[in-house]
Write an enzyme that holds these catalytic residues in place. Sequence first.
Site, short mmCIF file in Angstrom:
data_model
loop_
_atom_site.label_atom_id
_atom_site.label_comp_id
_atom_site.label_asym_id
_atom_site.label_seq_id
_atom_site.Cartn_x
_atom_site.Cartn_y
_atom_site.Cartn_z
N PHE A 1 0.92 -1.18 -0.18
CA PHE A 1 -0.17 -0.01 -0.02
C PHE A 1 0.68 1.47 -0.12
O PHE A 1 1.92 1.29 0.64
CB PHE A 1 -1.01 0.11 1.18
CG PHE A 1 -0.29 0.10 2.41
CD1 PHE A 1 -0.30 1.36 3.08
CD2 PHE A 1 0.28 -0.94 3.06
CE1 PHE A 1 0.09 1.54 4.25
CE2 PHE A 1 0.82 -0.86 4.39
CZ PHE A 1 0.81 0.58 5.11
N PRO A 2 0.50 2.32 -0.56
CA PRO A 2 1.05 3.66 -0.64
C PRO A 2 1.22 4.36 0.63
O PRO A 2 0.40 4.17 1.65
CB PRO A 2 0.38 4.65 -1.49
CG PRO A 2 -0.74 3.65 -2.32
CD PRO A 2 -0.83 2.48 -1.50
N CYS A 3 2.37 4.92 1.13
CA CYS A 3 2.41 5.64 2.11
C CYS A 3 2.08 6.87 2.19
O CYS A 3 2.59 7.80 1.60
CB CYS A 3 4.06 5.81 2.55
SG CYS A 3 4.24 6.64 4.16
N GLN A 4 0.66 7.16 2.81
CA GLN A 4 -0.10 8.31 2.91
C GLN A 4 0.13 9.33 4.08
O GLN A 4 0.48 8.43 5.15
CB GLN A 4 -1.53 8.25 2.60
CG GLN A 4 -1.59 7.88 1.06
CD GLN A 4 -3.42 7.75 0.87
OE1 GLN A 4 -3.96 7.03 1.42
NE2 GLN A 4 -3.65 8.63 0.09
N ASN B 1 6.34 -1.34 2.25
CA ASN B 1 6.36 -0.06 2.25
C ASN B 1 7.74 0.50 2.15
O ASN B 1 8.69 -0.32 2.41
CB ASN B 1 5.41 0.59 3.36
CG ASN B 1 4.70 1.70 2.76
OD1 ASN B 1 5.37 2.78 2.45
ND2 ASN B 1 3.50 1.73 2.86
#
Length: 425
Positions: free
Chosen positions: A75-78, A116
């Site tokens: 998952f993207p690191c937001q 990640n």
Amino acid sequence: MQKIQFVDLFSGIGGIRLAFEQAADSLNIESECVFSSEINSDARLVYEKNFGQTPLGDIRLIEKLPEHEFLLAGFPCQSFSHAGKKEGFGDTRGTLFFEITRLLDSYKPQAFIFENVRGLYNHDRGQTLATIKHEIKKRGYSFDAFLLNSANFGLPQNRVRIYLVGILNASPNFKLISDLGPKDSHSYNPQQLSLFYPTKKSVTVGDILEENPEEKYDCSPEFVNALKRIFNNDLNRLHGVRLIDYRGGNSIHSWDLGLRGECSSEEIELMNRFILKRRNKEFGQEQDGKLLTQEQIASFFEHSELREILNSLVTKKYLKLINNKYKPLSGNFSFEVYKFIDPNKISVTLVASDANRLGVYHNHRVRRLTPREGARLQGFPDSFILHHNDNKAYYQLGNSVSINVVKAVAQEAIMKIPINSLCTR
């Protein structure tokens, strides 16, 4: 035969899936991907070519999943912008991580593996990772975070990523050890960090290079000739050299190459001293953005024609004059190659933004790494089909995972789930 069913979220080109399948196979367990999701159409194209399945798009539109034992996600690191406002943790609502917790709530898989970027570990002074841990543990999962370097898993790449692993209703002891690996790509020393990857002969960049790639990967004659001039035709001295305008050390600069106009020896000397001195605290605390006056420059470069030299460098656009202060104009993206990796060492980290500008001097050719070589740095087999557009292939590989590392993590995670939780054929 026992079988694991898994879902593959934020799947990219399928690196995590491929590694998980390899891990299950090594343990004599069948695996089946029952669902995959990826929003990028180019990545979905490559995924379909390799796995025969087209991932669905936006994870936020997923309402139902098939039953599964493992949830995999890169998952993207937001940014968790509200960290610290509630019990010392951020609010995950509105982030893509919330979509993962939503699915964990609905299906309670036996385990998960998330990958990640390294920066997640300290993001927002550790609050982001603390938020993730809090959300995971309150759902009944264990939580382990490992910082692992691809170079310690049989790949010639200095790549550190964080791997998050959780097992439902368990407190597993993993044999994986967090280790950042070598300080840089020139100080690699293999270590035994996994039950599955004992110390062995170290792998170097030379092991993944193609013998005779297409000529389109060769650097331009003008660029090569400039390099020959700098190194007196000894191009073996290119190994490990950076091409960058705001650092010294083992670097080549645009003024050395004469990319914006050939420079005199005095101009080159001034620029080299400028780069070194402007980072000294004697001229202020700023780093790469520091501007110096002519008087400050004269303190480390005495010359009777200093103003003329400075004017010439401004005209050639190596320097920029702002309010009577001078600042180097960075030309880093004008270089055909930003780093020449050493075939006898390991590579710097492959990243999406400039994976297409890693270079090598090999078999008497000055060239860029090919997409296939980039795939090998990540542990993809040569049978893996890459995007037909080279630039998209480079970008996807820089965004992907290192297969060997995910495989090692998956092997340990698979062995920690209850045997009776797996379906049988």
